[in-house]
Motif scaffolding. Structure first.
Motif, PDB file in Angstrom:
ATOM      1  N   SER A 274     -33.038  37.566 -23.195  1.00  0.00           N
ATOM      2  CA  SER A 274     -34.380  37.852 -23.705  1.00  0.00           C
ATOM      3  C   SER A 274     -34.322  38.026 -25.218  1.00  0.00           C
ATOM      4  CB  SER A 274     -34.957  39.109 -23.047  1.00  0.00           C
ATOM      5  OG  SER A 274     -36.279  39.360 -23.502  1.00  0.00           O
ATOM      6  N   PHE A 275     -34.931  37.077 -25.923  1.00  0.00           N
ATOM      7  CA  PHE A 275     -34.919  37.100 -27.382  1.00  0.00           C
ATOM      8  C   PHE A 275     -36.315  36.718 -27.870  1.00  0.00           C
ATOM      9  CE2 PHE A 275     -34.354  35.517 -31.630  1.00  0.00           C
ATOM     10  CZ  PHE A 275     -33.372  36.335 -32.173  1.00  0.00           C
ATOM     11  N   PRO A 276     -36.977  37.579 -28.659  1.00  0.00           N
ATOM     12  CA  PRO A 276     -38.355  37.294 -29.063  1.00  0.00           C
ATOM     13  C   PRO A 276     -38.459  36.368 -30.270  1.00  0.00           C
ATOM     14  CG  PRO A 276     -37.713  39.491 -29.802  1.00  0.00           C
ATOM     15  CD  PRO A 276     -36.549  38.937 -29.036  1.00  0.00           C
ATOM     16  N   ILE A 277     -39.391  35.428 -30.196  1.00  0.00           N
ATOM     17  CA  ILE A 277     -39.783  34.626 -31.339  1.00  0.00           C
ATOM     18  C   ILE A 277     -41.289  34.786 -31.495  1.00  0.00           C
ATOM     19  CG2 ILE A 277     -39.960  32.514 -29.943  1.00  0.00           C
ATOM     20  CD1 ILE A 277     -39.183  30.943 -32.490  1.00  0.00           C
ATOM     21  N   VAL A 278     -41.740  35.088 -32.711  1.00  0.00           N
ATOM     22  CA  VAL A 278     -43.136  35.456 -32.947  1.00  0.00           C
ATOM     23  C   VAL A 278     -43.852  34.348 -33.708  1.00  0.00           C
ATOM     24  CG1 VAL A 278     -44.681  37.183 -33.948  1.00  0.00           C
ATOM     25  CG2 VAL A 278     -42.481  37.892 -32.992  1.00  0.00           C
ATOM     26  N   CYS A 279     -45.036  34.005 -33.246  1.00  0.00           N
ATOM     27  CA  CYS A 279     -45.894  33.023 -33.913  1.00  0.00           C
ATOM     28  C   CYS A 279     -47.089  33.756 -34.526  1.00  0.00           C
ATOM     29  CB  CYS A 279     -46.408  31.983 -32.925  1.00  0.00           C
ATOM     30  SG  CYS A 279     -45.129  31.126 -31.983  1.00  0.00           S
ATOM     31  N   TRP A 280     -47.362  33.487 -35.795  1.00  0.00           N
ATOM     32  CA  TRP A 280     -48.479  34.130 -36.491  1.00  0.00           C
ATOM     33  C   TRP A 280     -49.598  33.161 -36.818  1.00  0.00           C
ATOM     34  CZ3 TRP A 280     -48.747  39.337 -36.915  1.00  0.00           C
ATOM     35  CH2 TRP A 280     -47.565  40.076 -36.794  1.00  0.00           C
ATOM     36  N   ASP A 281     -49.353  31.868 -36.704  1.00  0.00           N
ATOM     37  CA  ASP A 281     -50.375  30.885 -37.066  1.00  0.00           C
ATOM     38  C   ASP A 281     -50.935  30.219 -35.821  1.00  0.00           C
ATOM     39  OD1 ASP A 281     -48.962  27.809 -37.065  1.00  0.00           O
ATOM     40  OD2 ASP A 281     -47.647  29.560 -37.034  1.00  0.00           O
ATOM     41  N   ASN A 282     -52.175  29.771 -35.919  1.00  0.00           N
ATOM     42  CA  ASN A 282     -52.881  29.224 -34.778  1.00  0.00           C
ATOM     43  C   ASN A 282     -52.209  27.970 -34.227  1.00  0.00           C
ATOM     44  OD1 ASN A 282     -55.277  29.207 -32.991  1.00  0.00           O
ATOM     45  ND2 ASN A 282     -55.793  27.340 -34.090  1.00  0.00           N
ATOM     46  N   GLU A 283     -51.653  27.143 -35.122  1.00  0.00           N
ATOM     47  CA  GLU A 283     -51.056  25.886 -34.683  1.00  0.00           C
ATOM     48  C   GLU A 283     -49.846  26.127 -33.780  1.00  0.00           C
ATOM     49  OE1 GLU A 283     -52.258  22.908 -35.017  1.00  0.00           O
ATOM     50  OE2 GLU A 283     -53.924  23.520 -36.295  1.00  0.00           O
ATOM     51  N   SER A 284     -48.945  27.000 -34.193  1.00  0.00           N
ATOM     52  CA  SER A 284     -47.763  27.253 -33.359  1.00  0.00           C
ATOM     53  C   SER A 284     -48.132  28.000 -32.083  1.00  0.00           C
ATOM     54  CB  SER A 284     -46.705  28.034 -34.146  1.00  0.00           C
ATOM     55  OG  SER A 284     -47.178  29.304 -34.537  1.00  0.00           O
ATOM     56  N   ILE A 285     -49.167  28.836 -32.156  1.00  0.00           N
ATOM     57  CA  ILE A 285     -49.620  29.552 -30.954  1.00  0.00           C
ATOM     58  C   ILE A 285     -50.159  28.568 -29.924  1.00  0.00           C
ATOM     59  CG2 ILE A 285     -51.377  31.133 -30.065  1.00  0.00           C
ATOM     60  CD1 ILE A 285     -50.996  32.811 -32.580  1.00  0.00           C
ATOM     61  N   GLN A 286     -50.955  27.596 -30.390  1.00  0.00           N
ATOM     62  CA  GLN A 286     -51.478  26.589 -29.462  1.00  0.00           C
ATOM     63  C   GLN A 286     -50.345  25.771 -28.853  1.00  0.00           C
ATOM     64  OE1 GLN A 286     -54.881  24.239 -30.164  1.00  0.00           O
ATOM     65  NE2 GLN A 286     -55.835  25.657 -31.585  1.00  0.00           N
ATOM     66  N   LEU A 287     -49.353  25.447 -29.654  1.00  0.00           N
ATOM     67  CA  LEU A 287     -48.204  24.706 -29.126  1.00  0.00           C
ATOM     68  C   LEU A 287     -47.477  25.534 -28.076  1.00  0.00           C
ATOM     69  CD1 LEU A 287     -46.312  22.235 -29.278  1.00  0.00           C
ATOM     70  CD2 LEU A 287     -45.079  23.412 -31.111  1.00  0.00           C
ATOM     71  N   ALA A 288     -47.287  26.815 -28.354  1.00  0.00           N
ATOM     72  CA  ALA A 288     -46.571  27.694 -27.423  1.00  0.00           C
ATOM     73  C   ALA A 288     -47.299  27.819 -26.092  1.00  0.00           C
ATOM     74  CB  ALA A 288     -46.369  29.071 -28.051  1.00  0.00           C
ATOM     75  N   GLN A 289     -48.622  27.787 -26.125  1.00  0.00           N
ATOM     76  CA  GLN A 289     -49.385  27.925 -24.887  1.00  0.00           C
ATOM     77  C   GLN A 289     -49.169  26.740 -23.942  1.00  0.00           C
ATOM     78  OE1 GLN A 289     -51.158  30.830 -24.082  1.00  0.00           O
ATOM     79  NE2 GLN A 289     -50.068  31.478 -25.933  1.00  0.00           N
ATOM     80  N   SER A 290     -48.626  25.642 -24.458  1.00  0.00           N
ATOM     81  CA  SER A 290     -48.364  24.473 -23.607  1.00  0.00           C
ATOM     82  C   SER A 290     -46.994  24.537 -22.940  1.00  0.00           C
ATOM     83  CB  SER A 290     -48.463  23.187 -24.438  1.00  0.00           C
ATOM     84  OG  SER A 290     -47.379  23.086 -25.359  1.00  0.00           O
ATOM     85  N   TRP A 291     -46.166  25.495 -23.340  1.00  0.00           N
ATOM     86  CA  TRP A 291     -44.813  25.576 -22.789  1.00  0.00           C
ATOM     87  C   TRP A 291     -44.819  26.193 -21.393  1.00  0.00           C
ATOM     88  CZ3 TRP A 291     -42.752  28.129 -27.893  1.00  0.00           C
ATOM     89  CH2 TRP A 291     -42.710  27.154 -28.903  1.00  0.00           C
ATOM     90  N   ILE A 292     -43.956  25.689 -20.540  1.00  0.00           N
ATOM     91  CA  ILE A 292     -43.852  26.198 -19.171  1.00  0.00           C
ATOM     92  C   ILE A 292     -42.627  27.102 -19.072  1.00  0.00           C
ATOM     93  CG2 ILE A 292     -43.610  25.570 -16.736  1.00  0.00           C
ATOM     94  CD1 ILE A 292     -44.798  22.840 -17.449  1.00  0.00           C
ATOM     95  N   PRO A 293     -42.828  28.386 -18.780  1.00  0.00           N
ATOM     96  CA  PRO A 293     -41.690  29.308 -18.703  1.00  0.00           C
ATOM     97  C   PRO A 293     -40.638  28.835 -17.705  1.00  0.00           C
ATOM     98  CG  PRO A 293     -43.742  30.539 -18.760  1.00  0.00           C
ATOM     99  CD  PRO A 293     -44.115  29.087 -18.612  1.00  0.00           C
ATOM    100  N   ARG A 294     -39.371  28.973 -18.125  1.00  0.00           N
ATOM    101  CA  ARG A 294     -38.197  28.624 -17.320  1.00  0.00           C
ATOM    102  C   ARG A 294     -38.053  27.133 -17.057  1.00  0.00           C
ATOM    103  NH1 ARG A 294     -36.994  33.535 -13.103  1.00  0.00           N
ATOM    104  NH2 ARG A 294     -38.111  35.171 -14.186  1.00  0.00           N
ATOM    105  N   GLU A 295     -38.896  26.323 -17.705  1.00  0.00           N
ATOM    106  CA  GLU A 295     -38.769  24.870 -17.589  1.00  0.00           C
ATOM    107  C   GLU A 295     -38.679  24.202 -18.957  1.00  0.00           C
ATOM    108  OE1 GLU A 295     -41.662  22.957 -15.127  1.00  0.00           O
ATOM    109  OE2 GLU A 295     -41.567  24.497 -13.566  1.00  0.00           O
ATOM    110  N   THR A 296     -39.270  24.821 -19.984  1.00  0.00           N
ATOM    111  CA  THR A 296     -39.320  24.227 -21.320  1.00  0.00           C
ATOM    112  C   THR A 296     -38.135  24.682 -22.169  1.00  0.00           C
ATOM    113  OG1 THR A 296     -41.742  24.109 -21.276  1.00  0.00           O
ATOM    114  CG2 THR A 296     -40.685  24.040 -23.440  1.00  0.00           C
ATOM    115  N   VAL A 297     -37.554  23.721 -22.895  1.00  0.00           N
ATOM    116  CA  VAL A 297     -36.506  24.000 -23.884  1.00  0.00           C
ATOM    117  C   VAL A 297     -37.054  23.612 -25.250  1.00  0.00           C
ATOM    118  CG1 VAL A 297     -34.212  23.309 -24.717  1.00  0.00           C
ATOM    119  CG2 VAL A 297     -34.594  23.703 -22.277  1.00  0.00           C
ATOM    120  N   ILE A 298     -36.760  24.408 -26.281  1.00  0.00           N
ATOM    121  CA  ILE A 298     -37.225  24.081 -27.624  1.00  0.00           C
ATOM    122  C   ILE A 298     -36.063  24.089 -28.617  1.00  0.00           C
ATOM    123  CG2 ILE A 298     -39.538  25.012 -27.212  1.00  0.00           C
ATOM    124  CD1 ILE A 298     -38.720  27.435 -28.984  1.00  0.00           C
ATOM    125  N   PHE A 299     -36.160  23.210 -29.610  1.00  0.00           N
ATOM    126  CA  PHE A 299     -35.277  23.261 -30.773  1.00  0.00           C
ATOM    127  C   PHE A 299     -36.174  23.651 -31.939  1.00  0.00           C
ATOM    128  CE2 PHE A 299     -32.956  21.993 -34.459  1.00  0.00           C
ATOM    129  CZ  PHE A 299     -31.610  22.029 -34.117  1.00  0.00           C
TER     130      PHE A 299
END
Length: 477
Positions: free
Chosen positions: A205-230
């Motif tokens: 468990s490691f937190p990454i914080v988004c403060w801008d609307n663009e990255s927040i919208q991108l994050a909302q498309s991620w599927i927990p335990r299925e999505t990998v990000i670089f």
């Protein structure tokens, strides 16, 4: 080589230069910032607006694009496309970039130039999937940095505060995506925040914080335990309040979702294996027990409220930590002990097959790291005045605390003493600290882990429920 149809009059990004007249370019949007306003020095009292984005047309080439203009034009242009879209730009101005200054706040690109878009001279069009080469879409899964140039989450945690303020690359899987939180600053500016929990083979468990609307919208498309990000160029900080390391998405950051790399494929395999074995849940639970400070848990819930939380969720329910003043209404500990006691691996905490007496998931560990231990694994029902929620998970130290004995001591008890122990806790008003997570595989759709269970102080329980407006439902025993 740029990926687009040869029948279109597009210039490859690698071929751009300032003397090129009326160039047209095309690419997929791999990064984008929010719209911002600045005082216009030419027109005192008014503001100019801007936002920037990054486009890519080949595996090796991408470029930053800046746009300035009236608020109405800039906001309309920004809202016309998102990260992942393909855009064609007609007649941008090609300018030489000041790398040292500009790359301090913008993504680092291989180009010596940047593009400027103006309302009067340039046109930006969003391309449909039918209009673009499918190879352009594949670029969305290629990191902009060397795929081997990243820190594991465990390395970040191990290095600790020595990395505070550093800009690093991270490869990790998505554990959970929080709901966006909106706020207004002291100077009346609107803001937002969204926290995503990441994990990999080294850290659960490691937190990454988004403060801008663009990255927040991108994050909302991620599927927990299925999505990998670089995530390239995220800022690492030490959070003094939470006493842990965190990552923050900044204007330089470019996030590649589900990267097509050998390193990411190893992480995908890890996801699959842990999902099948349940090891991920076990590791998460153990880490949760290690780092959860019960003194920070203050929210009081009823069974009815927890059921409502489950009905309201949209599939992205964050873990809920809370307290319930209720009683254990089912506690089967005086029958077959093999149903409530399990042998687990000391390394990954997976249940170990009794016959094999070895963990199937830690085969590459040295022999001295493969020790096993026995622990309680008890399913209990919890009830209060509002109803009953079945199948709470009472295990390990929380179970030993609630029962007042270790597994070893329990196994020495006679059946009569086990029954007496059961009725010491059963149907008695208790103060139960819990962690609730969404779990479609769990029989109720919710997985509730008991973090602590002790007999409640009648006065404390009564006052707490009175504050929630439940006076008529509770009578102190």
């Amino acid at each position: 080589m740029a990926y687009f149809s040869s029948t279109q009059d597009f210039v490859a990004l690698s071929d751009l230069h300032p003397n090129l007249a009326h160039p047209n370019v095309i690419g997929v949007v791999i990064g984008k910032t929010d719209v911002r306003g600045f005082p216009d020095r030419k027109n005192i009292g008014s503001e100019r607006y801007t936002f920037s984005f990054t486009i890519r047309d080949s595996p090796t080439y991408f470029i930053n694009v800046n746009s300035w203009g009236r608020e109405e034009y800039i906001r309309s242009l920004s809202e016309s496309f998102r990260v992942g879209d393909c855009v064609a730009i007609e007649n941008p101005l090609v300018q030489t970039k000041e790398a040292e200054r500009e790359e301090k706040f913008n993504p680092v690109t291989p180009s010596c130039y940047k593009l400027l878009i103006s309302e009067n001279h340039s046109v930006v069009k969003t391309c449909s999937a039918y209009e673009m080469d499918t190879k352009l879409l594949s670029l969305l899964h290629l990191p902009v940095k060397d795929p081997q140039d990243y820190y594991s989450l465990g390395d970040i945690v191990a290095n600790g505060q020595s990395l505070n303020g550093r800009i690093l690359n991270v490869l990790a899987a998505v554990m959970s995506v929080g709901e966006p939180k909106y706020f207004v600053t002291a100077d009346k500016r609107k803001g937002q925040r969204c926290e995503v929990k990441l994990f990999d083979e080294t850290e659960m468990s490691f937190p990454i914080v988004c403060w801008d609307n663009e990255s927040i919208q991108l994050a909302q498309s991620w599927i927990p335990r299925e999505t990998v990000i670089f995530a390239s160029d995220v800022r690492i900080n030490f959070d003094k309040f939470r006493n842990c390391m965190t990552a923050t998405v900044i204007s330089k950051t470019i996030i590649t979702t589900n990267p097509d790399t050998a390193e990411a494929n190893i992480l995908f395999s890890f996801l699959k294996e842990t999902a099948q074995s349940g090891a991920l849940d076990n590791k998460m639970e153990e880490q949760s027990k290690e780092f959860t400070n019960l003194e920070t848990i203050v929210d009081v819930y009823t069974v009815e409220e927890l059921k409502a939380k489950a009905l309201q969720n949209d599939g992205k329910l964050e873990p809920i930590y809370g307290i319930i003043y209720g009683f254990i209404s089912t506690l089967d500990i005086d029958n077959d002990a093999s149903k409530i006691i399990r042998k687990r691996c000391s390394g990954c905490r997976c249940v170990v097959n009794e016959a094999a007496n070895a963990c199937a998931f830690c085969g590459d560990l040295p022999a001295d790291a493969k020790a096993t231990f026995t622990s309680f694994d008890i399913l209990v029902n919890v009830s209060d005045h509002s109803g009953t929620l079945p199948s709470w998970y009472l295990s390990d130290c929380a179970a030993e605390e609630a029962l007042g004995c270790t597994v070893h001591d329990f196994l020495t008890l006679t059946e009569d003493k086990k029954t007496a122990l059961k009725w010491h806790l059963l149907l008695e008003r208790s103060k139960i600290y819990f962690k609730l997570t969404l779990s479609p595989s769990w029989r109720t759709g919710l997985k509730v882990n008991v973090l602590s269970c002790k007999l409640a102080d009648p006065t404390e329980a009564s006052q707490s429920l009175l504050r929630k407006g439940k006076r008529s439902h509770y009578v102190a025993p």
